[in-house]
Design a protein around this motif. Structure first.
Motif, PDB file in Angstrom:
ATOM      1  N   ASN A 428      41.307  90.248   0.996  1.00  0.00           N
ATOM      2  CA  ASN A 428      40.722  91.580   0.962  1.00  0.00           C
ATOM      3  C   ASN A 428      41.427  92.495  -0.029  1.00  0.00           C
ATOM      4  O   ASN A 428      40.852  93.455  -0.503  1.00  0.00           O
ATOM      5  N   LEU A 429      42.705  92.171  -0.333  1.00  0.00           N
ATOM      6  CA  LEU A 429      43.387  92.953  -1.368  1.00  0.00           C
ATOM      7  C   LEU A 429      42.646  92.808  -2.689  1.00  0.00           C
ATOM      8  O   LEU A 429      42.452  93.773  -3.419  1.00  0.00           O
ATOM      9  N   GLU A 430      42.236  91.571  -2.985  1.00  0.00           N
ATOM     10  CA  GLU A 430      41.495  91.344  -4.214  1.00  0.00           C
ATOM     11  C   GLU A 430      40.124  92.011  -4.145  1.00  0.00           C
ATOM     12  O   GLU A 430      39.645  92.564  -5.123  1.00  0.00           O
ATOM     13  N   ASN A 431      39.505  91.977  -2.950  1.00  0.00           N
ATOM     14  CA  ASN A 431      38.218  92.648  -2.778  1.00  0.00           C
ATOM     15  C   ASN A 431      38.351  94.150  -2.992  1.00  0.00           C
ATOM     16  O   ASN A 431      37.506  94.773  -3.626  1.00  0.00           O
ATOM     17  N   VAL A 432      39.433  94.726  -2.433  1.00  0.00           N
ATOM     18  CA  VAL A 432      39.653  96.156  -2.601  1.00  0.00           C
ATOM     19  C   VAL A 432      39.761  96.488  -4.079  1.00  0.00           C
ATOM     20  O   VAL A 432      39.136  97.426  -4.574  1.00  0.00           O
ATOM     21  N   ALA A 433      40.536  95.667  -4.798  1.00  0.00           N
ATOM     22  CA  ALA A 433      40.710  95.925  -6.226  1.00  0.00           C
ATOM     23  C   ALA A 433      39.371  95.837  -6.964  1.00  0.00           C
ATOM     24  O   ALA A 433      39.071  96.656  -7.826  1.00  0.00           O
ATOM     25  N   ARG A 434      38.542  94.846  -6.570  1.00  0.00           N
ATOM     26  CA  ARG A 434      37.222  94.740  -7.202  1.00  0.00           C
ATOM     27  C   ARG A 434      36.421  96.008  -6.942  1.00  0.00           C
ATOM     28  O   ARG A 434      35.831  96.584  -7.850  1.00  0.00           O
ATOM     29  N   SER A 435      36.406  96.455  -5.677  1.00  0.00           N
ATOM     30  CA  SER A 435      35.565  97.609  -5.367  1.00  0.00           C
ATOM     31  C   SER A 435      36.146  98.885  -5.973  1.00  0.00           C
ATOM     32  O   SER A 435      35.467  99.884  -6.065  1.00  0.00           O
ATOM     33  N   LEU A 436      37.412  98.852  -6.390  1.00  0.00           N
ATOM     34  CA  LEU A 436      37.990 100.015  -7.069  1.00  0.00           C
ATOM     35  C   LEU A 436      37.802  99.907  -8.583  1.00  0.00           C
ATOM     36  O   LEU A 436      38.417 100.641  -9.345  1.00  0.00           O
ATOM     37  N   GLY A 437      37.001  98.956  -9.019  1.00  0.00           N
ATOM     38  CA  GLY A 437      36.605  98.943 -10.430  1.00  0.00           C
ATOM     39  C   GLY A 437      37.360  97.978 -11.321  1.00  0.00           C
ATOM     40  O   GLY A 437      37.305  98.085 -12.532  1.00  0.00           O
ATOM     41  N   THR A 439      37.997  94.293 -13.018  1.00  0.00           N
ATOM     42  CA  THR A 439      37.268  93.057 -13.310  1.00  0.00           C
ATOM     43  C   THR A 439      38.043  91.878 -12.737  1.00  0.00           C
ATOM     44  O   THR A 439      39.247  91.984 -12.485  1.00  0.00           O
ATOM     45  N   PRO A 440      37.384  90.720 -12.525  1.00  0.00           N
ATOM     46  CA  PRO A 440      38.090  89.573 -11.950  1.00  0.00           C
ATOM     47  C   PRO A 440      39.356  89.215 -12.731  1.00  0.00           C
ATOM     48  O   PRO A 440      40.389  88.888 -12.151  1.00  0.00           O
ATOM     49  N   TRP A 441      39.267  89.280 -14.045  1.00  0.00           N
ATOM     50  CA  TRP A 441      40.397  88.921 -14.879  1.00  0.00           C
ATOM     51  C   TRP A 441      41.581  89.857 -14.633  1.00  0.00           C
ATOM     52  O   TRP A 441      42.727  89.430 -14.495  1.00  0.00           O
ATOM     53  N   ARG A 442      41.281  91.172 -14.555  1.00  0.00           N
ATOM     54  CA  ARG A 442      42.348  92.140 -14.311  1.00  0.00           C
ATOM     55  C   ARG A 442      42.868  92.027 -12.877  1.00  0.00           C
ATOM     56  O   ARG A 442      44.051  92.247 -12.623  1.00  0.00           O
ATOM     57  N   VAL A 443      41.985  91.697 -11.948  1.00  0.00           N
ATOM     58  CA  VAL A 443      42.434  91.495 -10.565  1.00  0.00           C
ATOM     59  C   VAL A 443      43.458  90.366 -10.533  1.00  0.00           C
ATOM     60  O   VAL A 443      44.498  90.458  -9.883  1.00  0.00           O
ATOM     61  N   PHE A 444      43.179  89.300 -11.284  1.00  0.00           N
ATOM     62  CA  PHE A 444      44.114  88.175 -11.304  1.00  0.00           C
ATOM     63  C   PHE A 444      45.485  88.619 -11.798  1.00  0.00           C
ATOM     64  O   PHE A 444      46.507  88.332 -11.172  1.00  0.00           O
ATOM     65  N   TRP A 445      45.523  89.344 -12.892  1.00  0.00           N
ATOM     66  CA  TRP A 445      46.820  89.735 -13.457  1.00  0.00           C
ATOM     67  C   TRP A 445      47.523  90.824 -12.668  1.00  0.00           C
ATOM     68  O   TRP A 445      48.737  90.794 -12.512  1.00  0.00           O
ATOM     69  N   ARG A 446      46.725  91.796 -12.162  1.00  0.00           N
ATOM     70  CA  ARG A 446      47.354  92.948 -11.529  1.00  0.00           C
ATOM     71  C   ARG A 446      47.600  92.741 -10.032  1.00  0.00           C
ATOM     72  O   ARG A 446      48.486  93.360  -9.470  1.00  0.00           O
ATOM     73  N   VAL A 447      46.797  91.911  -9.390  1.00  0.00           N
ATOM     74  CA  VAL A 447      46.910  91.788  -7.936  1.00  0.00           C
ATOM     75  C   VAL A 447      47.354  90.383  -7.514  1.00  0.00           C
ATOM     76  O   VAL A 447      48.396  90.202  -6.896  1.00  0.00           O
ATOM     77  N   THR A 448      46.550  89.375  -7.868  1.00  0.00           N
ATOM     78  CA  THR A 448      46.802  88.034  -7.343  1.00  0.00           C
ATOM     79  C   THR A 448      48.144  87.485  -7.816  1.00  0.00           C
ATOM     80  O   THR A 448      48.971  87.040  -7.014  1.00  0.00           O
ATOM     81  N   LEU A 449      48.345  87.513  -9.128  1.00  0.00           N
ATOM     82  CA  LEU A 449      49.562  86.896  -9.656  1.00  0.00           C
ATOM     83  C   LEU A 449      50.837  87.544  -9.110  1.00  0.00           C
ATOM     84  O   LEU A 449      51.742  86.839  -8.663  1.00  0.00           O
ATOM     85  N   PRO A 450      50.929  88.901  -9.117  1.00  0.00           N
ATOM     86  CA  PRO A 450      52.139  89.491  -8.520  1.00  0.00           C
ATOM     87  C   PRO A 450      52.344  89.063  -7.066  1.00  0.00           C
ATOM     88  O   PRO A 450      53.475  88.864  -6.636  1.00  0.00           O
TER      89      PRO A 450
END
Lengths: 527, 349
Positions: A428-437, A439-450
């Motif tokens: 859901n952290l990744e979902n939150v990031a998606r709904s906050l605008g 992109t999947p690529w940025r979600v990977f770098w900014r959320v998932t990877l950390p």
């Protein structure tokens, strides 16, 4: 509640990367099948049904059976002593009895040969008094060494089951008039059966895949036969067929194991209202228990380390070259580092796809990445040697090929470590990031990877340490003249230069302890 | 114009019953709509379809008049302008409260973002905690951070997935009212998913009751409570006793095993088989009332008394609940007379 997941389709680059990794993991097995198939059905059948193959099969299965039985006989009473009795110095024994896991079988085999083999310590003593002694080799040696090194695989699950067992059932049995021994036999032991079975299966798998100890002790099992076949003859189909039979065996064991794991809940008792069982007073028996455990730890840990240390001292006294060659150590270090980076990166898309986009495809990919579990190192090495010799002329005898073999072999542990970490991070952290605008690529770098950096690092560390200890693939696939800690240890023992092998052996034990530490920490994380 | 519109939306996971089955609904500007139903009724899937975390199999979803899913269109979640608050209020563990709230403000300048964050922290009462990390906050505080985070980019719609179910009861009620005020102050439309009718009643302007992937009834709280269209809705929204009977025009009531239950407004044709739902407030203690029953239990609640009364009903008996003024002196075993208030009886055809 349904497991939270990402419901949209996975990004194409992620799928592509995961598919490539899965295909890589499947390559050695597939190629081996192709090679065997080329020989044709009748020829394969003829090879499989040869008396020699059947004899190898018998040898290997008997060894696996013997080792897993003796490991169980050692592990169950040890677990009982550790959990249910007032054994003195319990914290020490709890750790010490598990330490054999950190002795690579290469070192165990070396220590045995260096003590009891031809030119070993005992041989030298005896010949001083003129007694003829050709050394202890073969089945007894292999059985003893493998038992001492692998019994913790039974001890750990049995111990944790004993700890979680509700003593109320046993107390009820006792109040119904059963003797303590009867209670153990009719109540406790049946409850431990799943744990024993799954531990014994692991021990059998360990025995089947072991190459170093059986080879050094010259016991004719599958792995050794494959190596001998590969070295001696040009009939490569035979080696391929032997390899496939071995893989069939390991797959069979893994299949049984996963079915057992499916029923695992049966042996667990519900939480709440559970008490600890009253400890059995050992009385005067306690010292006998201490002596028995002491002997066990001495044989399993003290001997390999002691023998290595003794040879190191001897070598120093005789002015032999006992220090580890820096070049060799650097080779080991660099190639393992490469394997760690490659495998951790390759594991990432597989783990991500499996955890975040469950589908039939992602399950197939995840399973394919686990093929390495069923493949003994010698089989992967053999297949890649064939593959390199025929298909990849450029890759043959290169570091790249060696790294590829490590990738196949160690991908399962890397995927496991990263998955454990991913399971902790809510999708859901990744979902939150998606709904906050994002992109999947940025979600990977900014959320998932950390979030999963610790998992990726521990995956890399595990692979690094395991690659340092790896023998058969390194032996077969290293470029000519490229020597590592394990191959130089192997070479020294093969030529009976025991003093020269001591330092690499001790170094490997040290490395191995580190990897156990990381593994146990990962286990803790998963809970 | 509707902020969100679902037209005949269906979604299934594998074979078997659809998780969401031909659902149509509209969310109007500034409105708070609750999707209410038992677990597994498809309410969360509906929410995830709107957010873009699932693809619909059939139907269309429109946000602000634009088709975001269906008809071959697909707008990915990050371009829908929909905020989402989850049950497990996931926060980024390595970011402070301020950084968490600012996470969706990456398109604003630093200054503007900081101003917006300050404003929101003020609104949710977390200004003193701005520089703490999520693990240093209580569950209620974390949930408020998650809501501020979702509100920060001023989404036109915010979706709340059981946002209070991980909190304790006292905190829950307080936070519900706070969140309602917050949404109204920001003029944000919202869809709330809940399995708790009290939560839906407190927070929402309108409620859609869902069951097995379908919307059973949609309307204002009182409407659903007093005029349930199905037995499921009647039973899901608080205590009720349900009786089968035949509607009789001339008696202005329904003939049941209990006798004639009076009801207001002819909702059915005479002679039709119907179901009536009797709520505690459908009954009043009345010495001249036509119904008589034995008191089974008496619970003094301070401002009123809750009674359970056993009435003969056909061959057996039925227990009805009702409330009485606190000065009523009654003991279990006593016999009491009742009347039924025709306006408060729901007839389900």
């Amino acid at each position: 509640m349904r497991r939270p997941r990402l419901g949209y389709r996975p990004p194409l680059p992620l799928v592509a990367a995961a598919v490539i990794v899965a295909l890589s993991a499947a390559l050695p097995l597939v190629y081996l099948v192709i090679r065997a198939a080329e020989a044709g059905g009748p020829a394969v059948w003829q090879l499989v049904s040869r008396p020699r193959t059947l004899q190898l099969l018998c040898n290997t299965l008997l060894l696996a059976l013997a080792v897993s039985s003796s490991a169980t006989v050692i592990a169950v009473p040890t677990a009982w002593l550790l959990v249910r009795t007032d054994l003195p110095w319990k914290p020490f024994w709890s750790v010490a009895t598990v330490v054999p896991l950190t002795i690579p079988s290469l070192v165990g085999g070396y220590a045995f040969v260096a003590a009891l083999g031809s030119g070993g310590i005992v041989h030298q003593w005896l010949s001083r008094w003129g007694i003829g002694f050709s050394g202890v080799y073969g089945a007894w040696g292999a059985w003893l060494v493998l038992t001492l090194l692998s019994y913790p695989y039974v001890l750990l699950p049995v111990r944790s089951t004993l700890q979680s067992l509700d003593p109320a059932v046993e107390e009820a049995a006792m109040s119904l008039g059963r003797s303590p021994a009867g209670v153990f036999w009719h109540v406790t032991l049946p409850a431990l059966r799943p744990a024993i079975a799954s531990g014994a299966l692991l021990v059998s798998l360990y025995t089947l895949s072991d190459f170093a100890a059986v080879s050094l002790l010259q016991f004719d099992s599958f792995t050794r036969a494959i190596y001998v076949q590969y070295q001696a003859s040009f009939n490569r189909s035979h080696a391929a067929v032997l390899g496939l039979v071995l893989v069939a065996l390991t797959t069979l064991l893994l299949g049984v194991d996963s079915r057992l794991r499916g029923n695992k809940r049966l042996d667990r008792t519900g939480p709440g209202g559970k008490r600890k069982a009253a400890l059995v007073k050992l009385g005067k028996w306690r010292w006998l228990a201490v002596i028995a455990l002491g002997l066990l730890v001495l044989a399993a840990v003290g001997l390999p380390v002691g023998v290595s240390a003794a040879w190191l001292v001897r070598g120093l006294a005789h002015g032999e070259r006992v220090v580890v060659d820096l070049g060799i150590a650097a080779n080991s270090f660099l190639v393992s580092l490469g394997a760690a980076a490659l495998t951790a990166i390759a594991a990432l898309p597989v783990a991500l796809l499996a955890a975040r986009y469950p589908s039939r495809l992602s399950r197939i990919i995840e399973r394919a990445s686990y093929i390495g579990y069923a493949l003994p190192g010698i089989v992967v090495a053999l297949s890649l040697v064939f593959f390199g010799a025929r298909a990849g002329g450029l890759l043959y005898q290169t570091i790249a090929m060696l790294l590829f073999a490590y990738l196949v072999l160690f991908l399962p542990q890397a995927v496991g470590a990263i998955s454990a970490n991913l399971a902790l991070a809510s999708p859901n952290l990744e979902n939150v990031a998606r709904s906050l605008g994002y992109t999947p690529w940025r979600v990977f770098w900014r959320v998932t990877l950390p979030l999963i950096t610790p998992g990726v690092i521990s995956a890399g560390a595990l692979v690094f340490l395991t690659a340092m200890k790896e023998l058969p693939a390194t032996l077969l696939l290293s470029p000519i003249g490229f020597r590592t800690l394990t191959t130089s240890l192997w070479g020294a023992v093969s030529e009976a230069f025991y003093a020269r092998a001591a330092a690499p052996a001790l170094l490997l034990v040290g490395i191995s302890s580190l990897s156990l530490f990381i593994l146990l920490r990962n286990e803790g994380m998963r809970r | 114009m509707a902020r969100v519109e679902l037209q005949e939306v269906s979604k299934s996971f594998g074979p078997g019953a659809a998780a969401v089955d031909r659902v149509s609904l509209s969310l109007y500007d500034g409105e708070i709509l609750a999707l209410l139903g038992p677990s597994g009724c498809g309410k969360t899937t509906t929410l995830r379809l709107i957010a873009g975390f699932e693809w619909p199999d059939h139907g269309r979803i429109l946000i602000d008049g634009r088709v975001v899913a269906g008809d071959g269109h697909w707008v990915s979640p990050e371009r829908r302008g929909v905020g989402m608050v989850f049950q497990d209020y996931p926060l980024f563990p390595h970011r402070t409260v301020r950084q968490n709230v600012a996470f969706g403000l990456h398109r604003l300048s630093k200054k503007e973002a900081a101003r917006r964050v300050d404003e929101l922290l003020e609104q949710v009462g977390l200004t003193p905690y701005a520089d703490r990390y999520p693990h240093q906050l209580s569950g209620g505080q974390q949930q408020r951070v998650a809501i501020a985070q979702a509100l920060a980019p001023r989404p036109s719609v915010i979706l709340l997935d059981e946002p209070f179910s991980n909190l304790d009861a006292a905190l829950r009620q307080e936070l519900r009212l706070q969140v309602r005020e917050l949404l109204k102050a920001n003029r944000t439309s919202a869809i709330l998913v809940s399995h708790d009718q009290k939560e839906a009643f407190t927070l929402a302007d309108r409620i859609a009751v869902m069951r097995q992937g379908r919307i059973e009834q949609i309307g204002m709280a009182y409407e659903l409570y007093s005029r349930p269209r199905t037995r499921f809705v009647a039973e899901f929204l608080g205590h009720t006793a349900v009786l089968e009977g035949v509607f009789q025009e001339e008696k202005k009531g329904v003939l049941t095993d209990l006798g004639v239950v009076p009801c207001a407004g002819a909702l059915a044709a005479s002679g039709e088989h119907v179901t009536v739902s009797l709520r505690p407030d459908s009954l009043v203690v009345d010495p001249h009332g036509p119904f008589r029953g034995a008191v089974e239990s008496v619970v003094h609640e301070g401002d009123r008394v809750e009674l359970a009364v056993r009435l003969p009903c056909g061959a057996g008996s039925i227990t009805l609940r009702t409330y009485a003024p606190p000065d009523l002196v009654v003991r279990p075993g006593d016999t009491l007379a009742f009347a039924i208030v025709p306006d408060r009886v729901a007839v389900i055809s």
